[in-house]
Design a protein around this motif. Structure first.
Motif, short mmCIF file in Angstrom:
data_model
loop_
_atom_site.label_atom_id
_atom_site.label_comp_id
_atom_site.label_asym_id
_atom_site.label_seq_id
_atom_site.Cartn_x
_atom_site.Cartn_y
_atom_site.Cartn_z
N ASN A 7 49.42 53.49 -75.91
CA ASN A 7 48.80 54.75 -77.19
C ASN A 7 49.22 56.25 -76.38
OD1 ASN A 7 47.60 52.47 -78.91
ND2 ASN A 7 45.65 53.24 -78.41
N GLU A 8 49.34 55.63 -75.07
CA GLU A 8 49.25 57.23 -73.94
C GLU A 8 50.44 57.72 -73.95
OE1 GLU A 8 47.11 59.08 -73.91
OE2 GLU A 8 45.20 58.49 -74.18
N LEU A 9 51.57 56.53 -74.01
CA LEU A 9 52.88 56.61 -73.76
C LEU A 9 53.92 56.81 -74.64
CD1 LEU A 9 52.82 54.57 -70.04
CD2 LEU A 9 52.74 57.46 -70.25
N CYS A 10 53.54 55.96 -76.30
CA CYS A 10 54.20 56.14 -76.96
C CYS A 10 53.92 56.98 -78.19
CB CYS A 10 54.81 54.21 -77.33
SG CYS A 10 55.55 53.45 -76.52
N GLN A 25 57.44 61.41 -74.37
CA GLN A 25 58.03 63.20 -73.67
C GLN A 25 58.54 61.91 -72.53
OE1 GLN A 25 55.04 64.55 -72.08
NE2 GLN A 25 54.19 65.33 -73.69
N ASP A 26 58.88 60.67 -72.63
CA ASP A 26 59.63 59.84 -71.33
C ASP A 26 59.70 58.24 -71.98
OD1 ASP A 26 60.27 58.14 -69.24
OD2 ASP A 26 58.69 59.08 -68.28
N LEU A 27 61.66 58.72 -72.54
CA LEU A 27 61.85 57.58 -73.57
C LEU A 27 61.92 56.40 -72.40
CD1 LEU A 27 64.39 59.37 -75.83
CD2 LEU A 27 61.78 58.07 -76.58
N PRO A 28 62.69 56.26 -71.27
CA PRO A 28 62.74 55.20 -70.85
C PRO A 28 61.29 54.72 -70.84
CG PRO A 28 63.90 56.44 -69.89
CD PRO A 28 62.71 57.18 -70.63
N THR A 29 60.09 55.49 -70.25
CA THR A 29 59.13 54.45 -70.21
C THR A 29 58.22 54.03 -71.89
OG1 THR A 29 58.63 56.09 -68.16
CG2 THR A 29 56.00 55.29 -69.25
N ALA A 30 58.56 54.62 -72.39
CA ALA A 30 57.79 54.40 -74.22
C ALA A 30 58.75 52.98 -74.05
CB ALA A 30 58.64 55.19 -75.06
N GLU A 50 58.36 47.19 -74.94
CA GLU A 50 59.87 45.70 -74.26
C GLU A 50 58.25 44.60 -74.24
OE1 GLU A 50 63.10 43.76 -71.78
OE2 GLU A 50 62.88 45.93 -72.16
N ILE A 51 57.28 45.08 -73.65
CA ILE A 51 56.03 44.19 -72.75
C ILE A 51 55.73 43.83 -74.28
CG2 ILE A 51 54.44 43.82 -71.66
CD1 ILE A 51 55.43 46.36 -69.74
N PRO A 103 58.63 43.00 -63.42
CA PRO A 103 59.65 43.67 -62.79
C PRO A 103 59.67 45.31 -63.62
CG PRO A 103 61.08 41.98 -62.85
CD PRO A 103 59.81 41.52 -64.09
N LEU A 104 58.74 45.49 -64.95
CA LEU A 104 58.79 46.18 -66.15
C LEU A 104 58.09 47.11 -65.31
CD1 LEU A 104 60.43 44.75 -69.50
CD2 LEU A 104 61.45 47.13 -67.92
N ALA A 105 56.95 46.18 -65.26
CA ALA A 105 55.49 46.75 -65.22
C ALA A 105 55.56 47.47 -64.03
CB ALA A 105 54.55 45.94 -64.89
N GLU A 106 56.30 46.70 -62.89
CA GLU A 106 56.39 48.00 -61.91
C GLU A 106 57.21 49.22 -61.86
OE1 GLU A 106 57.54 45.91 -57.94
OE2 GLU A 106 55.78 44.51 -57.60
N GLN A 107 58.09 49.16 -62.06
CA GLN A 107 59.15 49.79 -62.83
C GLN A 107 57.76 51.35 -63.44
OE1 GLN A 107 62.74 49.44 -64.81
NE2 GLN A 107 62.73 47.55 -63.60
N LEU A 108 57.25 50.82 -64.36
CA LEU A 108 56.32 51.82 -64.94
C LEU A 108 55.35 52.79 -63.85
CD1 LEU A 108 54.88 52.25 -67.78
CD2 LEU A 108 53.63 50.84 -67.67
#
Length: 257
Positions: free
Chosen positions: A55-58, A68-73, A78-79, A208-213
């Motif tokens: 809700n906050e990032l997408c 605002q941050d497409l890689p984070t979205a 994906e998760i 790994p995705l969550a750690e990158q987040l």
């Protein structure tokens, strides 16, 4: 501060969880049913942490606006795709919560309490009012989760999600699978499938995705990293308290038999 620092801080709690005596009693059928009846609340509230991040990032509103941050979205979406709309054992689309609930029914574990909670929420009862009626173990666990969500600090929420949930599940559930698979092969097919999906997704992809987040959200801010570290520790303490509560219930059943 880095991810390595957080891993070092939570190492003793992870060790306590992975060596918890709870796993020793799960070969008992009644104990495993109790585990599922308690743990389903962690399966459910996991999605609330994830949805708060989404809700906050997408953009989940109309009119649509670019995140605002497409890689984070992309990481979050994906998760969500895997957790909310995974593929079930028969090729059907299913959320991991629904898959877990089906596994409970297959093993004759009661879904009454979690079903009542969801019915109350659907009827408009607040989260706080609904969970206060639960037993102390799941109640305190959920209260911690939703206090973190209400606090609204995305670094803390991401850390709780990553280190208290996603990063922990592969190791914990591998132990559970090893304990139960041979003893209950026919009545635990859905549960085994659920666990295997978590081991595959969390270990190879979502973890790994969550750690990158966490890294993207904390950036170079020492204050954000400090909050993330604290949230990770508190999330694991909450999980350990839940494990203790489940173990106490399981022990009581095993001893009485």
């Amino acid at each position: 501060m880095t991810l390595k620092t957080i891993h070092q801080s939570i190492a003793p709690l992870r060790k306590a969880l992975l060596e918890h005596p709870l796993y020793e009693v799960l070969e008992n059928e009644n104990a495993l049913q109790i585990f599922m009846e308690f743990h389903v609340f962690a399966v459910w509230d996991f999605m609330s942490l994830l949805k708060k991040l989404q809700n906050e990032l997408c953009c989940v509103q109309v009119p649509w606006l670019p995140p605002q941050d497409l890689p984070t979205a992309r990481m979050i979406n994906e998760i969500v795709l895997g957790e909310e709309t995974d593929i079930g054992p028969n090729g059907e689309v299913v959320s991991h919560f629904e898959l877990y609930r089906s596994a409970m029914q297959e093993f004759a574990a009661s879904t009454e309490t979690i079903d009542q909670l969801l019915q109350q929420l659907q009827s408009g009862v607040s989260v706080a009012a609904a969970i206060v009626r639960l037993e102390p173990g799941p109640r305190q666990f959920l209260q911690h989760t939703f206090a973190e969500i209400q606090r609204g600090d995305l670094c803390r929420i991401a850390a709780a999600f990553t280190f208290g949930r996603e990063g922990l599940l592969p190791d914990v559930f591998t132990r559970i699978v090893q304990r139960m698979a041979l003893a209950n092969p026919n009545r635990l097919k859905i549960f085994q499938y659920y666990l295997q999906r978590h081991i595959e997704l969390d270990g190879d992809n979502h973890g790994p995705l969550a750690e990158q987040l966490v890294e993207r959200l904390c950036g170079t801010s020492p204050a954000r990293w400090a909050e993330a570290e604290l949230a990770a520790v508190e999330a694991l303490r909450a999980r350990l308290a839940l494990w203790d509560a489940i173990y106490a219930q399981c022990q009581a059943v095993v001893v009485s038999q």
